[in-house]
Design a protein around this motif. Structure first.
Motif, short mmCIF file in Angstrom:
data_model
loop_
_atom_site.label_atom_id
_atom_site.label_comp_id
_atom_site.label_asym_id
_atom_site.label_seq_id
_atom_site.Cartn_x
_atom_site.Cartn_y
_atom_site.Cartn_z
N UNK A 35 41.00 46.80 37.79
CA UNK A 35 40.97 47.51 36.51
C UNK A 35 42.38 47.72 35.97
N UNK A 36 43.34 48.00 36.84
CA UNK A 36 44.71 48.23 36.40
C UNK A 36 45.41 46.95 35.96
N UNK A 37 44.86 45.80 36.33
CA UNK A 37 45.45 44.53 35.91
C UNK A 37 45.28 44.30 34.41
N UNK A 38 44.35 45.02 33.78
CA UNK A 38 44.22 44.97 32.34
C UNK A 38 43.62 43.69 31.80
N UNK A 39 42.68 43.11 32.52
CA UNK A 39 42.02 41.89 32.06
C UNK A 39 41.12 42.17 30.86
N UNK A 40 40.94 41.13 30.04
CA UNK A 40 40.06 41.22 28.87
C UNK A 40 38.96 40.20 28.97
N UNK A 41 37.83 40.44 28.30
CA UNK A 41 36.77 39.44 28.29
C UNK A 41 37.28 38.09 27.81
N UNK A 42 36.93 37.04 28.53
CA UNK A 42 37.36 35.70 28.18
C UNK A 42 38.64 35.25 28.86
N UNK A 43 39.32 36.14 29.59
CA UNK A 43 40.56 35.77 30.28
C UNK A 43 40.28 34.80 31.43
N UNK A 44 41.35 34.11 31.83
CA UNK A 44 41.32 33.25 33.02
C UNK A 44 42.20 33.89 34.08
N UNK A 45 41.65 34.10 35.28
CA UNK A 45 42.37 34.81 36.33
C UNK A 45 42.18 34.10 37.66
N UNK A 46 43.22 34.13 38.47
CA UNK A 46 43.19 33.57 39.82
C UNK A 46 43.32 34.68 40.84
N UNK A 47 42.47 34.63 41.86
CA UNK A 47 42.65 35.45 43.06
C UNK A 47 43.37 34.56 44.06
#
Length: 207
Positions: A35-47
């Protein structure tokens, strides 16, 4: 695979079965960090170094069905446990060295990395590779569900001044790797360092 990577893979391969059972109460901490990473709908993210994928459901929830979630790990056995837990439904899982990612430059909005830095053979190069695949303005979260002192106590060791995650060490390491540290929390219940990839790489030096 070089010796450093072989050591890391062997370490986690031997512990993959039952890994989640060792830490059954960590899910809320992972979700809060995402949640603190501040992602938005539609973003691309890597774990990056996703292990059994404990962050993947929260990452998927944050970016929504239109977003992209990738989970990369060096250890097939850990990814197998992620599949067994059904977390492959939240992300595309890839066997990959996070220091040599099969991704285009600036193709991601953010990277989440739990417990990763201490396992990188070359932390500067590993963090630089993460910066390469994140767009300018994108973010990095370096996370652990317990803080440095609590982790050291769990492992029966003492904290030392050369600990990479200590703020005086981590800040310049991130700067040298193309990131700018924007927040730092090291508490008993969590470790979370957030960094941004500046639009101008020279901006990372002005912190």
């Amino acid at each position: 695979m070089d010796a450093d990577h072989s050591h890391v893979r062997d370490f986690f391969a031997a512990r993959a079965d039952g890994w989640d059972a060792r830490f059954p109460d960590d899910a809320p901490a992972f979700a809060a960090a995402v949640d603190e990473l501040g992602l938005r709908p539609g973003d691309a993210v890597l774990d990056a170094g996703c292990g059994t994928g404990r962050a993947l459901p929260a990452l998927r929830e944050a970016v929504g069905p239109a977003g992209t979630v990738l989970g990369a790990d060096l250890t097939p056995e850990m990814l197998r446990e992620a599949v067994r837990a059904g977390r492959d439904r939240s992300a595309r899982l890839v066997i990959a060295d996070v220091a040599r990612l099969p991704l285009r430059d600036a193709s991601l909005d953010a990277v989440f990395a739990a417990g990763l830095v201490s396992h990188l053979a070359d932390p500067r190069e590993g963090l630089r590779e993460l910066a390469r695949v994140v767009r300018p303005g994108g973010r990095l979260a370096l996370f652990h569900p317990i803080g440095r002192a609590a982790l050291a106590a769990r492992q029966g060791r003492q904290l030392t001044p050369d600990d990479l995650r200590a703020e005086p060490n981590l800040r310049p390491l991130l700067t040298a790797s193309g990131w700018r540290l924007i927040s730092y929390a090291d508490e008993d219940a969590r470790f979370l360092a957030l960094a941004v990839r500046p639009a101008n790489p020279t901006d990372a030096r002005h912190t």
